[in-house]
Design a protein around this motif. Sequence first.
Motif, PDB file in Angstrom:
ATOM      1  N   GLU A 367       0.749  -1.183  -0.125  1.00 34.94           N
ATOM      2  CA  GLU A 367      -0.036  -0.024   0.009  1.00 34.94           C
ATOM      3  C   GLU A 367       0.992   1.359  -0.060  1.00 34.94           C
ATOM      4  N   ARG A 368       1.917   1.309   0.934  1.00 35.98           N
ATOM      5  CA  ARG A 368       2.770   2.492   0.803  1.00 35.98           C
ATOM      6  C   ARG A 368       3.508   2.785  -0.329  1.00 35.98           C
ATOM      7  N   ALA A 369       4.027   1.414  -0.793  1.00 35.07           N
ATOM      8  CA  ALA A 369       4.725   1.573  -2.168  1.00 35.07           C
ATOM      9  C   ALA A 369       3.737   2.252  -3.210  1.00 35.07           C
ATOM     10  N   MET A 370       2.683   1.677  -3.149  1.00 33.02           N
ATOM     11  CA  MET A 370       1.764   2.317  -4.298  1.00 33.02           C
ATOM     12  C   MET A 370       1.319   3.691  -3.975  1.00 33.02           C
ATOM     13  N   VAL A 371       1.512   4.363  -3.026  1.00 37.33           N
ATOM     14  CA  VAL A 371       1.260   5.731  -2.651  1.00 37.33           C
ATOM     15  C   VAL A 371       2.351   6.557  -3.244  1.00 37.33           C
ATOM     16  N   LEU A 372       3.602   5.713  -2.987  1.00 35.14           N
ATOM     17  CA  LEU A 372       4.852   6.471  -3.457  1.00 35.14           C
ATOM     18  C   LEU A 372       5.226   6.401  -4.740  1.00 35.14           C
ATOM     19  N   CYS A 373       4.647   5.556  -5.565  1.00 33.64           N
ATOM     20  CA  CYS A 373       5.210   4.919  -6.744  1.00 33.64           C
ATOM     21  C   CYS A 373       4.320   5.871  -7.759  1.00 33.64           C
ATOM     22  N   GLU A 374       5.304   6.450  -8.982  1.00 39.45           N
ATOM     23  CA  GLU A 374       4.371   7.348  -9.784  1.00 39.45           C
ATOM     24  C   GLU A 374       4.389   6.469 -11.113  1.00 39.45           C
ATOM     25  N   GLY A 375       5.335   5.743 -11.368  1.00 38.27           N
ATOM     26  CA  GLY A 375       5.376   5.056 -12.516  1.00 38.27           C
ATOM     27  C   GLY A 375       4.447   3.825 -12.408  1.00 38.27           C
ATOM     28  N   GLU A 376       5.054   2.714 -13.312  1.00 34.86           N
ATOM     29  CA  GLU A 376       4.017   1.536 -13.473  1.00 34.86           C
ATOM     30  C   GLU A 376       4.509   0.433 -12.461  1.00 34.86           C
ATOM     31  N   ILE A 378       6.518  -0.938  -9.022  1.00 36.26           N
ATOM     32  CA  ILE A 378       7.124  -0.674  -7.975  1.00 36.26           C
ATOM     33  C   ILE A 378       8.526  -0.976  -7.857  1.00 36.26           C
ATOM     34  N   GLN A 379       9.590   0.129  -7.338  1.00 37.33           N
ATOM     35  CA  GLN A 379      10.792  -0.199  -7.216  1.00 37.33           C
ATOM     36  C   GLN A 379      11.362   0.048  -5.792  1.00 37.33           C
ATOM     37  N   PRO A 380      12.725  -0.491  -5.667  1.00 35.12           N
ATOM     38  CA  PRO A 380      13.266  -0.541  -4.354  1.00 35.12           C
ATOM     39  C   PRO A 380      13.231   0.681  -3.525  1.00 35.12           C
ATOM     40  N   SER A 381      13.144   1.816  -4.360  1.00 38.78           N
ATOM     41  CA  SER A 381      13.184   3.153  -3.582  1.00 38.78           C
ATOM     42  C   SER A 381      11.752   3.329  -2.993  1.00 38.78           C
ATOM     43  N   HIS A 382      10.487   2.683  -2.996  1.00 37.69           N
ATOM     44  CA  HIS A 382       9.289   2.655  -2.936  1.00 37.69           C
ATOM     45  C   HIS A 382       9.290   1.809  -1.564  1.00 37.69           C
ATOM     46  N   LEU A 383      10.216   1.096  -1.130  1.00 36.17           N
ATOM     47  CA  LEU A 383       9.964   0.187   0.159  1.00 36.17           C
ATOM     48  C   LEU A 383      10.538   0.897   1.197  1.00 36.17           C
ATOM     49  N   PRO A 384      10.102   0.606   2.511  1.00 36.22           N
ATOM     50  CA  PRO A 384      10.385   1.316   3.823  1.00 36.22           C
ATOM     51  C   PRO A 384      11.893   0.907   4.033  1.00 36.22           C
ATOM     52  N   GLY A 385      12.471   1.580   4.987  1.00 40.78           N
ATOM     53  CA  GLY A 385      13.852   1.560   5.467  1.00 40.78           C
ATOM     54  C   GLY A 385      14.429   0.356   5.642  1.00 40.78           C
ATOM     55  N   ASP A 386      13.852  -0.570   6.196  1.00 42.79           N
ATOM     56  CA  ASP A 386      14.232  -1.855   6.281  1.00 42.79           C
ATOM     57  C   ASP A 386      14.853  -2.720   5.356  1.00 42.79           C
ATOM     58  N   PHE A 387      14.384  -2.211   4.060  1.00 49.12           N
ATOM     59  CA  PHE A 387      14.621  -2.703   3.153  1.00 49.12           C
ATOM     60  C   PHE A 387      15.979  -2.133   2.462  1.00 49.12           C
ATOM     61  N   SER A 388      16.058  -1.006   2.481  1.00 50.44           N
ATOM     62  CA  SER A 388      17.463  -0.602   1.809  1.00 50.44           C
ATOM     63  C   SER A 388      18.739  -1.037   2.643  1.00 50.44           C
ATOM     64  N   GLU A 389      18.243  -1.240   3.925  1.00 52.21           N
ATOM     65  CA  GLU A 389      19.512  -1.776   4.525  1.00 52.21           C
ATOM     66  C   GLU A 389      19.657  -3.182   4.159  1.00 52.21           C
ATOM     67  N   LEU A 390      18.685  -3.836   3.671  1.00 52.85           N
ATOM     68  CA  LEU A 390      18.837  -5.271   3.223  1.00 52.85           C
ATOM     69  C   LEU A 390      19.441  -5.255   1.947  1.00 52.85           C
ATOM     70  N   ALA A 391      18.928  -4.157   0.964  1.00 49.82           N
ATOM     71  CA  ALA A 391      19.544  -3.899  -0.142  1.00 49.82           C
ATOM     72  C   ALA A 391      20.938  -3.665  -0.392  1.00 49.82           C
ATOM     73  N   ALA A 392      21.354  -2.901   0.690  1.00 51.25           N
ATOM     74  CA  ALA A 392      22.900  -2.284   0.974  1.00 51.25           C
ATOM     75  C   ALA A 392      23.757  -3.920   0.997  1.00 51.25           C
ATOM     76  N   ALA A 393      23.076  -4.815   2.047  1.00 52.55           N
ATOM     77  CA  ALA A 393      23.508  -6.001   2.406  1.00 52.55           C
ATOM     78  C   ALA A 393      23.819  -7.119   1.109  1.00 52.55           C
TER      79      ALA A 393
END
Length: 464
Positions: A367-376, A378-393
């Motif tokens: 739900e959050r990602a769809m509010v943030l996503c303007e394109g078609e 959902i990208q990693p940048s639309h995910l909450p903070g926990d995921f960017s840490e995960l992405a970095a790992a």
Amino acid sequence: MTATILIIDDDEMIRSFFSELLEDEGYEVLAAATGGEGEALLRQKPVDVVLLDLRLPDVDGLTVLGRIKGQEVNVHVIVLTAFSAVPTAVEAMKLGAYDYVDKTSDASKLKLIIERALKELAMQREIERLRRRSGGYAQGWIVGESDEMRRIARLVEKVAPGRATVLLQGESGTGKEVVADAIHRQSARSNKAFTVINCAAIPEDLLESELFGFEEGAFTGARRRKKGLLEVADEGTLFLDEIAEMAPKMQAKILRVLETRMVRRVGGTSDVTVDVRFIAASNRDLKEAVKQGTLREDLYYRLGVVVIDLPPLRERMEDLELFVAAFVDEFNRSMGRKVTGVSSRVLKLMREYPWPGNIRELRNVIERAMVLCEGEEIQPSHLPGDFSELAAAVDPSAATPQLSDPAPELPDDGLDLEDVVVHLERHYIVEALERTGGNQTEAAALLSISRDQLRYRMEKYKLT
Ligand SMILES: Nc1ncnc2c1ncn2[C@@H]1O[C@H](COP(=O)(O)OP(=O)(O)OP(=O)(O)O)[C@@H](O)[C@H]1O
Ligand SMILES: [Mg+2]
């Protein structure tokens, strides 16, 4: 099952080139030289993907597209464009085209897009199938494909019609209430009340009067007699949530109701008979709670005639894509959006994530990602903070740029880098211009380039 692809293009060379290419991929290919011919074929045969040229001799390609998308059938349309026709292609996307491909671009790109379209189509059809199947989505919940969940769904179907008490165990957000509701809906009680009471949320003395009701004058403030939830739930289902948090005194009282089916109001002198189906739930292991003495053993056995353990999401990852698709679909409807799904990188991150909040958390994330996503997508940048840490790992290089993941994964058979870069550049320029209503200064700022650089590129791509 082989997928069927229909090519609608008046150019004989294009038709035979793509036919051969796609037949080699194992697809069944149909070809039409005009819009009329194409639409006729669509009526005769089940088609999965249409490759549509926008310049046709008899009708405007956009009209054909509108007619295809206007029908009920699930077909994805990929528009074939000439290099200069990007604005028209953008128009086509607005009309519901799945994507557009430059006719002159590398064949691998087209293959990739077709693969993606087919995958998505399969997912949409699966959701449709589940929605139609009684006992599945139709009852308001998604069963999924894992063996464990299928087994649970069969068990739900089997126990629902009776009156056996059911005990649901599972971590927070695994769907205990969803399943309790499904049991109620599939029972003969479905037209009566499904009453939920959260034993942890109500203070002990209040819980008693809530559940059992009271007679006039039973305590200060009891001016009029009041029916308790046990009486209100008569002939229906009562869902006792967080049962392990119930005080010992109340546990004894509930046990008596289970044994006698009788209820006595607070301050009352006689019993009332009730016919209630009990379903209890807890996110703790109740056997453990019995051992620790927080839950009466006799109550545990009374409630747990049927025990259903709901698995955490991380143990049913084979259902992840299905849930993602279903929630994207749900929010597309409620928000009036047309998001197609999540990028492959997002899916990868989601597979790595442990999902402590289970399906509830997944739904919130979408739900959050769809509010943030303007394109078609959902990208990693639309995910909450926990995921960017995960992405970095998972991949340190992904953590730095803001545009975390604009591109799909590198295909197995490689790609043409120049071509991809050109495609991306053009894509973002079109998007920036669209978003700013054609304001070149603002568009250039959005892209962090000078106005001259933007103009130069617009000329290069013949965007006026
Ligand atoms: N099988 C499912 N199909 C569709 N949606 C689901 C399913 N399971 C869970 N959900 C979603 O997750 C949310 C949480 O589910 P539910 O309230 O049943 O969890 P719970 O196990 O009772 O959690 P808690 O212990 O925190 O109360 C639901 O509101 C629903 O949106
Ligand atoms: Mg719950």
